[in-house]
Design an enzyme around this catalytic site. Structure first.
Site, PDB file in Angstrom:
ATOM      1  N   LYS A 148       0.832  -1.216   0.000  1.00  0.00           N
ATOM      2  CA  LYS A 148       0.000   0.000   0.000  1.00  0.00           C
ATOM      3  C   LYS A 148       0.864   1.263   0.000  1.00  0.00           C
ATOM      4  CE  LYS A 148      -2.016  -1.085   3.898  1.00  0.00           C
ATOM      5  NZ  LYS A 148      -1.328  -2.374   4.156  1.00  0.00           N
ATOM      6  N   ARG A 154      -9.739   0.949   8.404  1.00  0.00           N
ATOM      7  CA  ARG A 154      -9.453  -0.468   8.630  1.00  0.00           C
ATOM      8  C   ARG A 154     -10.548  -1.175   9.409  1.00  0.00           C
ATOM      9  NH1 ARG A 154      -3.125  -1.783   8.993  1.00  0.00           N
ATOM     10  NH2 ARG A 154      -2.480   0.048   7.865  1.00  0.00           N
ATOM     11  N   ARG A 193      11.601  -5.465   5.562  1.00  0.00           N
ATOM     12  CA  ARG A 193      11.252  -4.062   5.291  1.00  0.00           C
ATOM     13  C   ARG A 193      12.123  -3.134   6.140  1.00  0.00           C
ATOM     14  NH1 ARG A 193       5.128  -2.199   5.433  1.00  0.00           N
ATOM     15  NH2 ARG A 193       5.067  -3.421   7.356  1.00  0.00           N
ATOM     16  N   ARG A 245      10.791  -1.378  11.595  1.00  0.00           N
ATOM     17  CA  ARG A 245       9.639  -0.967  12.388  1.00  0.00           C
ATOM     18  C   ARG A 245       9.452  -1.862  13.618  1.00  0.00           C
ATOM     19  NH1 ARG A 245       4.801  -0.094   8.148  1.00  0.00           N
ATOM     20  NH2 ARG A 245       3.764  -1.185   9.860  1.00  0.00           N
ATOM     21  N   ARG A 257      -1.183  -8.968  13.259  1.00  0.00           N
ATOM     22  CA  ARG A 257      -1.772  -7.997  12.336  1.00  0.00           C
ATOM     23  C   ARG A 257      -2.557  -8.693  11.230  1.00  0.00           C
ATOM     24  NH1 ARG A 257       3.644  -5.514  11.279  1.00  0.00           N
ATOM     25  NH2 ARG A 257       2.791  -4.262   9.582  1.00  0.00           N
TER      26      ARG A 257
HETATM   27  P1  ADP Z   1       0.857  -2.044   7.618  1.00  0.00           P
HETATM   28  O1  ADP Z   1      -0.144  -1.917   6.532  1.00  0.00           O
HETATM   29  O2  ADP Z   1       2.125  -2.690   7.190  1.00  0.00           O
HETATM   30  O3  ADP Z   1       0.282  -2.672   8.856  1.00  0.00           O
HETATM   31  P2  ADP Z   1       0.691   0.806   8.411  1.00  0.00           P
HETATM   32  O4  ADP Z   1       1.838   1.733   8.437  1.00  0.00           O
HETATM   33  O5  ADP Z   1      -0.434   1.104   7.518  1.00  0.00           O
HETATM   34  O6  ADP Z   1       1.355  -0.595   8.069  1.00  0.00           O
HETATM   35  O7  ADP Z   1       0.121   0.641   9.876  1.00  0.00           O
HETATM   36  C1  ADP Z   1       0.952   0.335  10.978  1.00  0.00           C
HETATM   37  C2  ADP Z   1       0.141   0.212  12.255  1.00  0.00           C
HETATM   38  O8  ADP Z   1      -0.462   1.488  12.557  1.00  0.00           O
HETATM   39  C3  ADP Z   1      -1.020  -0.761  12.205  1.00  0.00           C
HETATM   40  O9  ADP Z   1      -0.641  -2.099  12.489  1.00  0.00           O
HETATM   41  C4  ADP Z   1      -1.937  -0.190  13.298  1.00  0.00           C
HETATM   42  O10 ADP Z   1      -1.454  -0.521  14.582  1.00  0.00           O
HETATM   43  C5  ADP Z   1      -1.755   1.311  13.108  1.00  0.00           C
HETATM   44  N1  ADP Z   1      -2.766   1.820  12.160  1.00  0.00           N
HETATM   45  C6  ADP Z   1      -2.541   2.297  10.913  1.00  0.00           C
HETATM   46  N2  ADP Z   1      -3.694   2.655  10.312  1.00  0.00           N
HETATM   47  C7  ADP Z   1      -4.680   2.369  11.206  1.00  0.00           C
HETATM   48  C8  ADP Z   1      -6.095   2.481  11.188  1.00  0.00           C
HETATM   49  N3  ADP Z   1      -6.752   2.951  10.120  1.00  0.00           N
HETATM   50  N4  ADP Z   1      -6.783   2.096  12.289  1.00  0.00           N
HETATM   51  C9  ADP Z   1      -6.153   1.639  13.384  1.00  0.00           C
HETATM   52  N5  ADP Z   1      -4.827   1.483  13.464  1.00  0.00           N
HETATM   53  C10 ADP Z   1      -4.089   1.854  12.391  1.00  0.00           C
HETATM   54  P1  ADP Z   2       2.187  -1.852   3.222  1.00  0.00           P
HETATM   55  O1  ADP Z   2       2.156  -0.343   3.230  1.00  0.00           O
HETATM   56  O2  ADP Z   2       0.998  -2.447   2.547  1.00  0.00           O
HETATM   57  O3  ADP Z   2       2.430  -2.441   4.571  1.00  0.00           O
HETATM   58  P2  ADP Z   2       4.798  -1.575   1.911  1.00  0.00           P
HETATM   59  O4  ADP Z   2       4.590  -0.711   0.719  1.00  0.00           O
HETATM   60  O5  ADP Z   2       5.467  -0.986   3.094  1.00  0.00           O
HETATM   61  O6  ADP Z   2       3.419  -2.285   2.317  1.00  0.00           O
HETATM   62  O7  ADP Z   2       5.619  -2.851   1.412  1.00  0.00           O
HETATM   63  C1  ADP Z   2       6.038  -3.878   2.326  1.00  0.00           C
HETATM   64  C2  ADP Z   2       7.491  -4.283   2.000  1.00  0.00           C
HETATM   65  O8  ADP Z   2       7.487  -5.021   0.777  1.00  0.00           O
HETATM   66  C3  ADP Z   2       8.454  -3.131   1.790  1.00  0.00           C
HETATM   67  O9  ADP Z   2       9.723  -3.531   2.262  1.00  0.00           O
HETATM   68  C4  ADP Z   2       8.451  -2.920   0.270  1.00  0.00           C
HETATM   69  O10 ADP Z   2       9.697  -2.396  -0.176  1.00  0.00           O
HETATM   70  C5  ADP Z   2       8.232  -4.334  -0.243  1.00  0.00           C
HETATM   71  N1  ADP Z   2       7.401  -4.411  -1.455  1.00  0.00           N
HETATM   72  C6  ADP Z   2       6.249  -3.711  -1.699  1.00  0.00           C
HETATM   73  N2  ADP Z   2       5.743  -4.033  -2.919  1.00  0.00           N
HETATM   74  C7  ADP Z   2       6.589  -4.966  -3.444  1.00  0.00           C
HETATM   75  C8  ADP Z   2       6.624  -5.693  -4.702  1.00  0.00           C
HETATM   76  N3  ADP Z   2       5.668  -5.540  -5.612  1.00  0.00           N
HETATM   77  N4  ADP Z   2       7.636  -6.553  -4.888  1.00  0.00           N
HETATM   78  C9  ADP Z   2       8.596  -6.733  -3.943  1.00  0.00           C
HETATM   79  N5  ADP Z   2       8.629  -6.086  -2.763  1.00  0.00           N
HETATM   80  C10 ADP Z   2       7.636  -5.210  -2.510  1.00  0.00           C
END
Ligand code: ADP
Ligand code: ADP
Ligand code: ZN
Length: 216
Positions: free
Chosen positions: A13, A88, A127, A160, A171
């Site tokens: 995302k 979410r 990551r 992270r 998660r």
């Molecule tokens: P990822 O998609 O990898 O979990 P994010 O950076 O989007 O990463 O979110 C990291 C953390 O921040 C989530 O696991 C949650 O704890 C919190 N968070 C992010 N967006 C939301 C949301 N819309 N509602 C509740 N918690 C959130």
């Molecule tokens: P999200 O926001 O959904 O948690 P991220 O954009 O942070 O996801 O991506 C998660 C990890 O996977 C990061 O380390 C990113 O560099 C890697 N990644 C994202 N998209 C791809 C892809 N299409 N192929 C390989 N690695 C990816």
């Protein structure tokens, strides 16, 4: 263009939102990144949110809706924005609908990035994120030019707090339980588009652009 990028943790995302933001020059709103920035800046809301985040739990709807409301009140999001990782929960989706309705508008598209759990674990395990600008790397798939240093701003890269195996597992469970039902919510509204996230960065992006170009 008002769009929402959804998908399980690690689906890409943030990476794809960054590409859309750059290409179309529209702001991206990532609740996760806003919480991390607030935490790194020692702000109260960040410290409060990190108590949930580090264990893999969702931050409360109340705190999350408020941080988004404040962001959507800023002028740069009036015409266009990308929401990354918000809403979410169904309660958040309803709150967002209300916020948009108040401004006489609504979402144009919800893009859901699909991925298998195996891929998601591998993505999150390696990551790395820039402490200063939030740019995201992957030790195998998108390594920085210089180890531990952000290509964009020279900031320090870190892992992270919530990218541990246990937290990722939690998660993903929460995603299945709380966030996946939202797909139904948006499907019923006719705004949901599915994109295969298990492709290269560029190919996922191409599929997203196909959806976006079709809207206009
Ligand atoms: P990822 O998609 O990898 O979990 P994010 O950076 O989007 O990463 O979110 C990291 C953390 O921040 C989530 O696991 C949650 O704890 C919190 N968070 C992010 N967006 C939301 C949301 N819309 N509602 C509740 N918690 C959130
Ligand atoms: P999200 O926001 O959904 O948690 P991220 O954009 O942070 O996801 O991506 C998660 C990890 O996977 C990061 O380390 C990113 O560099 C890697 N990644 C994202 N998209 C791809 C892809 N299409 N192929 C390989 N690695 C990816
Ligand atoms: Zn940086």
């Amino acid at each position: 263009m008002k769009i929402l990028v959804m998908g399980p943790p690690g689906a890409g995302k943030g990476s794809q939102s960054a590409k859309i933001m750059e290409h179309y020059d529209i702001p991206s709103i990532s609740t996760g990144q806003m919480f991390r920035d607030a935490y790194n800046n020692n702000e109260k809301i960040g410290i409060e949110a990190m108590k949930y985040i580090e264990n893999g739990n969702l931050v409360s709807d109340e705190i999350t809706n408020e941080i988004v409301r404040l962001r959507l009140n800023k002028e740069d999001t009036l015409d266009s924005f990308i929401l990354d990782g918000y809403p979410r929960t169904v309660a958040q989706a309803e709150a967002l609908d209300d916020m948009l309705e108040e401004r006489g508008t609504k979402l144009d598209a919800v893009i859901n990035i699909l991925s298998s759990h195996d891929v998601l674990f591998e993505r999150m395990e390696k990551r790395r994120v820039c402490k200063d600008c939030g740019a995201t790397y992957h030790l195998k798939f998108k390594p920085p030019v210089k180890e531990g240093v952000c290509d964009v701003c020279g900031g320090e890269l870190y892992q992270r707090q919530d990218d541990t195996f246990e937290s990722v597992k939690r998660r993903l469970e929460i995603y299945e339980d709380k966030t996946k039902p939202l797909l139904d919510y948006y499907e019923k509204k006719g705004t949901l588009y599915q994109v295969n996230g298990m492709q290269s960065f560029d190919n996922v992006y191409k599929d997203i652009v196909l959806v976006l170009e079709d809207l206009s």
